[in-house]
Design a protein around this motif. Structure first.
Motif, short mmCIF file in Angstrom:
data_model
loop_
_atom_site.label_atom_id
_atom_site.label_comp_id
_atom_site.label_asym_id
_atom_site.label_seq_id
_atom_site.Cartn_x
_atom_site.Cartn_y
_atom_site.Cartn_z
N GLU A 154 38.06 -14.63 -38.33
CA GLU A 154 37.06 -14.12 -37.71
C GLU A 154 37.73 -13.77 -36.19
O GLU A 154 37.67 -12.64 -35.45
CB GLU A 154 35.68 -14.53 -37.46
N LEU A 155 38.33 -14.91 -35.61
CA LEU A 155 39.05 -14.69 -34.28
C LEU A 155 40.30 -13.90 -34.29
O LEU A 155 40.46 -13.04 -33.47
CB LEU A 155 39.40 -16.05 -33.75
N ILE A 156 40.87 -13.93 -35.32
CA ILE A 156 42.19 -13.21 -35.42
C ILE A 156 41.57 -11.71 -35.69
O ILE A 156 42.28 -10.67 -35.07
CB ILE A 156 42.88 -13.47 -36.87
N HIS A 157 40.49 -11.47 -36.42
CA HIS A 157 40.05 -9.86 -36.40
C HIS A 157 39.57 -9.47 -35.24
O HIS A 157 39.61 -8.37 -34.92
CB HIS A 157 38.73 -9.98 -37.70
N LEU A 158 39.05 -10.38 -34.27
CA LEU A 158 38.89 -10.00 -33.00
C LEU A 158 40.33 -9.72 -32.01
O LEU A 158 39.69 -9.42 -30.84
CB LEU A 158 37.84 -10.88 -32.34
N GLY A 159 41.21 -9.83 -32.51
CA GLY A 159 42.47 -9.67 -31.89
C GLY A 159 42.95 -10.81 -31.18
O GLY A 159 44.16 -10.73 -30.40
N HIS A 160 42.52 -12.02 -31.17
CA HIS A 160 42.98 -13.23 -30.90
C HIS A 160 44.24 -13.83 -31.49
O HIS A 160 44.15 -13.69 -32.80
CB HIS A 160 41.81 -14.28 -30.99
N LYS A 161 45.49 -14.02 -30.94
CA LYS A 161 46.63 -14.37 -31.42
C LYS A 161 47.02 -15.65 -31.00
O LYS A 161 47.88 -16.50 -31.72
CB LYS A 161 47.82 -13.39 -31.13
N LYS A 162 46.54 -16.08 -29.84
CA LYS A 162 46.53 -17.72 -29.18
C LYS A 162 45.25 -18.21 -29.31
O LYS A 162 44.34 -17.98 -28.62
CB LYS A 162 47.10 -17.47 -27.73
N ILE A 163 45.27 -19.02 -30.46
CA ILE A 163 44.22 -19.69 -30.77
C ILE A 163 44.26 -21.39 -30.67
O ILE A 163 45.23 -21.67 -31.51
CB ILE A 163 43.47 -19.30 -32.21
N LYS A 164 43.60 -21.82 -29.98
CA LYS A 164 43.76 -23.63 -29.94
C LYS A 164 42.54 -24.18 -30.85
O LYS A 164 41.44 -23.71 -30.93
CB LYS A 164 43.41 -24.08 -28.48
N LEU A 165 43.26 -25.15 -31.54
CA LEU A 165 42.13 -26.13 -32.51
C LEU A 165 41.89 -27.18 -31.67
O LEU A 165 42.83 -28.05 -31.41
CB LEU A 165 42.60 -26.25 -33.57
N VAL A 166 40.61 -27.69 -31.33
CA VAL A 166 40.24 -28.95 -30.85
C VAL A 166 39.67 -29.92 -31.84
O VAL A 166 38.69 -29.35 -32.37
CB VAL A 166 39.25 -28.87 -29.58
N THR A 167 40.20 -31.04 -32.48
CA THR A 167 40.03 -31.66 -33.48
C THR A 167 40.14 -32.97 -33.36
O THR A 167 40.57 -33.49 -32.22
CB THR A 167 40.71 -31.29 -34.81
N SER A 168 39.94 -33.93 -34.35
CA SER A 168 40.08 -35.24 -34.24
C SER A 168 40.40 -35.76 -35.78
O SER A 168 39.56 -35.41 -36.98
CB SER A 168 38.96 -36.21 -33.89
N GLN A 169 41.61 -36.15 -36.13
CA GLN A 169 42.10 -36.19 -37.45
C GLN A 169 41.76 -37.49 -38.22
O GLN A 169 42.53 -37.80 -39.14
CB GLN A 169 43.54 -35.91 -37.54
N HIS A 170 40.64 -38.12 -37.88
CA HIS A 170 40.58 -39.44 -38.40
C HIS A 170 39.60 -39.48 -39.66
O HIS A 170 39.41 -40.57 -40.31
CB HIS A 170 39.84 -40.30 -37.31
N ARG A 171 39.13 -38.39 -40.07
CA ARG A 171 38.40 -38.22 -41.30
C ARG A 171 38.91 -36.85 -42.14
O ARG A 171 39.27 -35.99 -41.48
CB ARG A 171 36.92 -37.87 -41.06
#
Length: 362
Positions: A175-192
């Protein structure tokens, strides 16, 4: 559909309204494990709409099971948690199946001995949001019929069911790419594992759209940031052990991250859950960054608050009552031992578009 006089409703009536055979209706009423979920849902909808009440007091489970033990964490009482929707769905379906529920919450000071005592005295178990290997080991030791909701047994010794987190991560990133975004940041925590799956969906969407991806810059891992940037090992430990809240410590981290330039050059941010997104919206507001005019923000879980944030939050939704219903029917299969294998099922998710996402401004 108008409710009919219950005395006039027969299995033939239900079969005609549902467009299935009388035998199929009977199988649904008796919890037969071999009726497809689509047919089962169709029959159950007709039952609900007509107000039909089965004359059978309880369903035949093959074993003398009258009570299911729910084992979960103390996060279950958090007001901003989708686990409450799961629990509500379990309660509703267990009532329909004439099953009693027994709740056991694993807290910070709960010992393995206490958990084993509960497991050893349980006939069947639903693990909600708990997939700790020590707990799973105790269940396997006692060979108790069990299904994990929102978790996994990596040894595939215990069946599980979860939302399709990988698909959700892919949907929201697309959806973000469809809106034209190419620089997308992911905020996560990889403990699960469920959080790792969302990251997999994020990466897969970028790959399919031939957008470069650098895990060192395009992903902000909250637990790693707490340790490596803030030098706060205590916070990192709280995040990993589930003691930092439903936002995985985001409210203690993201103000610093914004000020530290972690989001500079990015036009959109995918937050691994709605609670993290709420914290990021606050941090952006504190630093006069307008959403979605300057940066789009999306979440995951579709919590009730997502409609009340400013702006309202674009997110991923799961039908948790249906997930809970499916989990109980999986447990019936385990109780009846209708198969000699474990299964890992995913239920569908959907994108909910709201005001926090908009076309890329640059």
């Amino acid at each position: 559909m108008t409710r009919l006089d219950n005395k006039k409703i027969t299995l033939d009536t239900l079969a005609t309204l549902a467009g299935v055979s009388k035998a199929t209706v009977s199988r649904v009423l008796n919890g037969n494990a071999f009726v497809s979920e689509d047919i089962k849902s169709k029959v159950q909808l007709v039952i609900a709409e007509t107000g039909y009440k089965s004359k059978t007091k309880s369903l035949n489970f093959g074993l003398d099971i009258k009570k299911v033990t729910i084992i979960s964490g103390d996060f279950l009482g958090n007001a901003h948690s989708f686990y409450n929707e799961i629990l509500s769905g379990v309660k509703k379906e267990s009532h329909r199946l004439a099953l009693d529920l027994d709740m056991f919450l694993i807290k910070q000071k709960t010992t393995l001995e206490q958990i084993e005592n509960k497991v050893s005295n349980s006939s069947a178990i639903l693990l909600i949001g708990v997939d700790n290997k020590d707990v799973l080991g105790l269940i396997k030791k006692h060979n108790t019929p069990t299904v994990i909701i929102n978790g996994n047994d990596f040894g595939m010794g215990i069946s599980s069911i979860s939302p399709d987190y990988t698909l959700g991560g892919q949907l929201v990133t697309n959806e973000l790419i469809h809106l034209g975004h190419k620089k997308i940041k992911l905020v996560t925590s990889q403990h699960r594992y469920s959080l790792v799956q969302r990251t997999d969906g994020f990466r897969h969407a970028l790959d399919l759209n031939q957008i470069p991806y650098d895990i060192n810059t395009d992903v902000l891992d909250l637990s790693s940031y707490a340790r490596d940037i803030l030098g706060n090992e205590a916070l990192q430990k709280r995040i990993i052990t589930g003691q930092a809240g439903m936002d995985f410590g985001a409210s203690e981290i993201l103000d610093h991250a914004v000020e530290n330039g972690e989001f500079d050059g990015y036009s959109a941010v995918f937050c691994v859950c709605d609670m993290v997104a709420y914290a990021l919206l606050d941090a952006f507001e504190n630093h006069s960054i307008a959403v979605p005019e300057q940066k789009s923000v999306v979440g995951f879980d579709n919590l009730e608050m997502s409609t009340m944030t400013s702006p309202s939050l674009t997110t991923i939704s799961t039908n948790f009552p249906d997930l809970a219903k499916a989990a109980l029917h999986m447990l019936i299969k385990e109780i009846n031992q209708t198969h000699a294998f474990t299964s890992r099922l995913s239920v569908g998710v959907s994108l909910i578009k709201r005001d926090s996402s908009a076309p890329c401004p640059i």
